[in-house]
Design a protein around this motif. Structure first.
Motif, PDB file in Angstrom:
ATOM      1  N   PHE A 253       0.950   3.500  12.488  1.00 55.38           N
ATOM      2  CA  PHE A 253       1.060   3.404  11.036  1.00 55.38           C
ATOM      3  C   PHE A 253       0.592   2.035  10.543  1.00 55.38           C
ATOM      4  CE2 PHE A 253       4.107   2.207   7.535  1.00 55.38           C
ATOM      5  CZ  PHE A 253       3.411   2.846   6.526  1.00 55.38           C
ATOM      6  N   VAL A 254       1.029   0.968  11.199  1.00 53.50           N
ATOM      7  CA  VAL A 254       0.676  -0.390  10.773  1.00 53.50           C
ATOM      8  C   VAL A 254      -0.838  -0.600  10.819  1.00 53.50           C
ATOM      9  CG1 VAL A 254       0.771  -2.807  11.489  1.00 53.50           C
ATOM     10  CG2 VAL A 254       2.866  -1.481  11.330  1.00 53.50           C
ATOM     11  N   VAL A 255      -1.453  -0.264  11.945  1.00 53.01           N
ATOM     12  CA  VAL A 255      -2.889  -0.516  12.100  1.00 53.01           C
ATOM     13  C   VAL A 255      -3.696   0.399  11.179  1.00 53.01           C
ATOM     14  CG1 VAL A 255      -4.809  -0.521  13.720  1.00 53.01           C
ATOM     15  CG2 VAL A 255      -2.558  -1.326  14.455  1.00 53.01           C
ATOM     16  N   PHE A 256      -3.320   1.664  11.098  1.00 54.49           N
ATOM     17  CA  PHE A 256      -4.044   2.587  10.223  1.00 54.49           C
ATOM     18  C   PHE A 256      -4.037   2.101   8.783  1.00 54.49           C
ATOM     19  CE2 PHE A 256      -3.595   6.107   7.179  1.00 54.49           C
ATOM     20  CZ  PHE A 256      -4.847   6.693   7.306  1.00 54.49           C
ATOM     21  N   ASP A 257      -2.873   1.741   8.283  1.00 52.73           N
ATOM     22  CA  ASP A 257      -2.756   1.313   6.896  1.00 52.73           C
ATOM     23  C   ASP A 257      -3.568   0.050   6.633  1.00 52.73           C
ATOM     24  OD1 ASP A 257      -1.342   1.614   4.264  1.00 52.73           O
ATOM     25  OD2 ASP A 257      -0.561  -0.353   4.812  1.00 52.73           O
ATOM     26  N   ALA A 258      -3.502  -0.915   7.553  1.00 52.90           N
ATOM     27  CA  ALA A 258      -4.216  -2.182   7.353  1.00 52.90           C
ATOM     28  C   ALA A 258      -5.730  -1.988   7.423  1.00 52.90           C
ATOM     29  CB  ALA A 258      -3.762  -3.201   8.403  1.00 52.90           C
ATOM     30  N   VAL A 259      -6.191  -1.240   8.407  1.00 53.61           N
ATOM     31  CA  VAL A 259      -7.638  -1.050   8.571  1.00 53.61           C
ATOM     32  C   VAL A 259      -8.211  -0.270   7.406  1.00 53.61           C
ATOM     33  CG1 VAL A 259      -9.388   0.099   9.986  1.00 53.61           C
ATOM     34  CG2 VAL A 259      -7.606  -1.271  11.071  1.00 53.61           C
ATOM     35  N   ARG A 260      -7.510   0.746   6.968  1.00 57.52           N
ATOM     36  CA  ARG A 260      -8.008   1.569   5.862  1.00 57.52           C
ATOM     37  C   ARG A 260      -8.112   0.766   4.572  1.00 57.52           C
ATOM     38  NH1 ARG A 260      -9.400   6.324   4.289  1.00 57.52           N
ATOM     39  NH2 ARG A 260      -8.664   7.274   2.356  1.00 57.52           N
ATOM     40  N   LYS A 261      -7.101  -0.040   4.279  1.00 61.87           N
ATOM     41  CA  LYS A 261      -7.116  -0.820   3.050  1.00 61.87           C
ATOM     42  C   LYS A 261      -8.153  -1.943   3.076  1.00 61.87           C
ATOM     43  CE  LYS A 261      -2.316   0.014   1.679  1.00 61.87           C
ATOM     44  NZ  LYS A 261      -0.972  -0.577   1.482  1.00 61.87           N
ATOM     45  N   ALA A 262      -8.445  -2.481   4.254  1.00 60.00           N
ATOM     46  CA  ALA A 262      -9.361  -3.617   4.353  1.00 60.00           C
ATOM     47  C   ALA A 262     -10.813  -3.207   4.582  1.00 60.00           C
ATOM     48  CB  ALA A 262      -8.919  -4.538   5.494  1.00 60.00           C
ATOM     49  N   LEU A 263     -11.081  -1.919   4.751  1.00 61.60           N
ATOM     50  CA  LEU A 263     -12.429  -1.485   5.128  1.00 61.60           C
ATOM     51  C   LEU A 263     -13.473  -1.873   4.081  1.00 61.60           C
ATOM     52  CD1 LEU A 263     -14.140  -0.007   7.223  1.00 61.60           C
ATOM     53  CD2 LEU A 263     -13.662   2.119   6.007  1.00 61.60           C
ATOM     54  N   LEU A 264     -13.179  -1.666   2.810  1.00 60.31           N
ATOM     55  CA  LEU A 264     -14.139  -1.994   1.762  1.00 60.31           C
ATOM     56  C   LEU A 264     -14.414  -3.494   1.725  1.00 60.31           C
ATOM     57  CD1 LEU A 264     -15.880  -1.064  -0.590  1.00 60.31           C
ATOM     58  CD2 LEU A 264     -13.877  -1.273  -2.079  1.00 60.31           C
ATOM     59  N   PHE A 265     -13.355  -4.308   1.872  1.00 59.64           N
ATOM     60  CA  PHE A 265     -13.534  -5.756   1.890  1.00 59.64           C
ATOM     61  C   PHE A 265     -14.342  -6.189   3.112  1.00 59.64           C
ATOM     62  CE2 PHE A 265     -11.942 -10.037   3.007  1.00 59.64           C
ATOM     63  CZ  PHE A 265     -12.393 -10.727   1.880  1.00 59.64           C
ATOM     64  N   ASP A 266     -14.087  -5.578   4.265  1.00 55.31           N
ATOM     65  CA  ASP A 266     -14.862  -5.909   5.467  1.00 55.31           C
ATOM     66  C   ASP A 266     -16.339  -5.586   5.263  1.00 55.31           C
ATOM     67  OD1 ASP A 266     -12.637  -6.780   6.867  1.00 55.31           O
ATOM     68  OD2 ASP A 266     -12.203  -4.798   7.685  1.00 55.31           O
ATOM     69  N   ARG A 267     -16.610  -4.474   4.606  1.00 52.65           N
ATOM     70  CA  ARG A 267     -18.003  -4.104   4.337  1.00 52.65           C
ATOM     71  C   ARG A 267     -18.675  -5.135   3.442  1.00 52.65           C
ATOM     72  NH1 ARG A 267     -18.213   1.525   1.774  1.00 52.65           N
ATOM     73  NH2 ARG A 267     -17.298   2.035   3.800  1.00 52.65           N
ATOM     74  N   ARG A 268     -17.953  -5.620   2.448  1.00 53.74           N
ATOM     75  CA  ARG A 268     -18.517  -6.643   1.570  1.00 53.74           C
ATOM     76  C   ARG A 268     -18.782  -7.945   2.322  1.00 53.74           C
ATOM     77  NH1 ARG A 268     -14.517  -5.719  -3.664  1.00 53.74           N
ATOM     78  NH2 ARG A 268     -15.539  -3.825  -4.461  1.00 53.74           N
ATOM     79  N   LEU A 269     -17.891  -8.288   3.251  1.00 50.84           N
ATOM     80  CA  LEU A 269     -18.101  -9.488   4.056  1.00 50.84           C
ATOM     81  C   LEU A 269     -19.391  -9.390   4.875  1.00 50.84           C
ATOM     82  CD1 LEU A 269     -14.553 -10.378   5.429  1.00 50.84           C
ATOM     83  CD2 LEU A 269     -15.873 -11.608   3.709  1.00 50.84           C
ATOM     84  N   VAL A 270     -19.618  -8.225   5.462  1.00 50.30           N
ATOM     85  CA  VAL A 270     -20.830  -8.033   6.257  1.00 50.30           C
ATOM     86  C   VAL A 270     -22.068  -8.106   5.369  1.00 50.30           C
ATOM     87  CG1 VAL A 270     -22.107  -6.418   7.721  1.00 50.30           C
ATOM     88  CG2 VAL A 270     -19.647  -6.708   8.034  1.00 50.30           C
ATOM     89  N   PHE A 271     -22.004  -7.494   4.196  1.00 54.78           N
ATOM     90  CA  PHE A 271     -23.133  -7.559   3.269  1.00 54.78           C
ATOM     91  C   PHE A 271     -23.421  -9.000   2.852  1.00 54.78           C
ATOM     92  CE2 PHE A 271     -22.497  -2.975   1.533  1.00 54.78           C
ATOM     93  CZ  PHE A 271     -22.936  -2.493   2.766  1.00 54.78           C
ATOM     94  N   ALA A 272     -22.361  -9.820   2.823  1.00 51.70           N
ATOM     95  CA  ALA A 272     -22.532 -11.223   2.434  1.00 51.70           C
ATOM     96  C   ALA A 272     -23.000 -12.104   3.580  1.00 51.70           C
ATOM     97  CB  ALA A 272     -21.227 -11.766   1.872  1.00 51.70           C
ATOM     98  N   GLY A 273     -23.059 -11.554   4.782  1.00 49.20           N
ATOM     99  CA  GLY A 273     -23.554 -12.318   5.918  1.00 49.20           C
ATOM    100  C   GLY A 273     -22.564 -12.560   7.031  1.00 49.20           C
ATOM    101  N   TYR A 274     -21.379 -11.994   6.910  1.00 52.57           N
ATOM    102  CA  TYR A 274     -20.373 -12.164   7.965  1.00 52.57           C
ATOM    103  C   TYR A 274     -20.770 -11.324   9.179  1.00 52.57           C
ATOM    104  CZ  TYR A 274     -15.733 -14.227   8.613  1.00 52.57           C
ATOM    105  OH  TYR A 274     -14.686 -15.031   8.986  1.00 52.57           O
ATOM    106  N   GLY A 275     -20.594 -11.862  10.374  1.00 55.41           N
ATOM    107  CA  GLY A 275     -20.991 -11.162  11.591  1.00 55.41           C
ATOM    108  C   GLY A 275     -20.095  -9.964  11.894  1.00 55.41           C
TER     109      GLY A 275
END
Length: 264
Positions: free
Chosen positions: A90-112
């Motif tokens: 539950f903990v990992v699922f909830d955190a990963v799902r909520k952060a996925l859009l932000f992680d995608r934006r980080l990659v688009f901005a140049g994050y590895g």
């Protein structure tokens, strides 16, 4: 610190920031914290009251030995495994799902992407180990196994926490709605762990249970707690499940956070 300053850093300097945010996302879930602190002891008390002290036969497949074990104590192990599967998943699922859009934006901005993948993986390990440690300590209020037996229980809890944490990561990047992920984690964990206990399942000593994720951790924990057997191969079997879920989940994460500019 601005995000633009962070993404310009080399990967080895990006990683601590990514890890800190990943751990923070997975530990800020208040409902999961309440479940860990309050639900685990309550679940132990309920299962211990229901199980009694009936003597059960439990088979160690690595040695072929059939152990005569206290049903109440064996049920505490399966209850702990069940708690760990639900809370870690539950903990990992909830955190990963909520952060996925932000992680995608980080990659688009140049994050590895490799930095984010490494941070997600290590965060799952840290959180899973903490959940397993608390759950193993809580069992001492009702049962005092030997030192070696307790460490076997802790190891089994840790591996199943890693497995369902990895499953939570996979579901977090794969399913479309929260309800689907929660249902799969809760029902999967219930069926997986309690089928291993011969008190409630007459088929608990049948070979078919070898194909369940909790089989290896359950064998290791019971073997160490009741039979003084150290079944490293079965602990490794549990780690294989964790590795498989992690590999698939991280591949899907990599695909879903891939930068269109980099892809071209």
């Amino acid at each position: 610190m601005r995000t633009s300053d962070t993404v310009r850093r080399p990967p080895y300097r990006q990683f601590p920031t990514a890890l800190r945010f990943s751990v923070r996302d997975q530990t800020r879930n208040r409902l999961a914290g309440l479940l860990l602190v309050l639900f685990v002891p309550a679940w132990y008390l309920l299962m211990d009251a229901m199980a009694g002290s009936e003597v059960l036969e439990f088979r160690l497949y690595a040695t072929g030995e059939v152990l005569q074990v206290d049903g109440g104590r064996l049920t505490l192990i399966t209850a702990g495994l069940n708690c760990v599967t639900m809370i870690a998943g539950f903990v990992v699922f909830d955190a990963v799902r909520k952060a996925l859009l932000f992680d995608r934006r980080l990659v688009f901005a140049g994050y590895g992407q490799a930095v984010l993948v490494g941070a997600k993986t290590l965060a799952v390990v840290v959180v899973a180990a903490a959940i397993a440690l608390y759950t193993a300590l809580a069992v001492l209020f009702l049962w005092r196994p030997s030192v070696g037996g307790w460490f076997a229980v802790l190891a089994g809890f840790t591996v199943i926490a890693l497995t369902y944490g990895a499953l939570g990561l996979l579901l977090g990047v794969l399913v479309k709605r929260d309800l689907e992920g929660f249902f799969l984690i809760i029902m999967g964990g219930l069926m997986d762990t309690f089928l291993q206990n011969p008190l409630g399942n007459p088929l608990a000593n049948e070979p078919v249970l070898r194909w369940f994720p909790s089989f290896g951790p359950m064998q290791f924990a019971a073997g160490g707690a009741f039979g003084d057997a150290v079944l490293w191969g079965h602990l490794g079997l549990g780690l294989l499940w964790a590795g498989a879920f992690s590999a698939v989940g991280l591949v899907v994460f990599w695909i879903r956070t891939r930068s269109r500019n980099h892809a071209r």
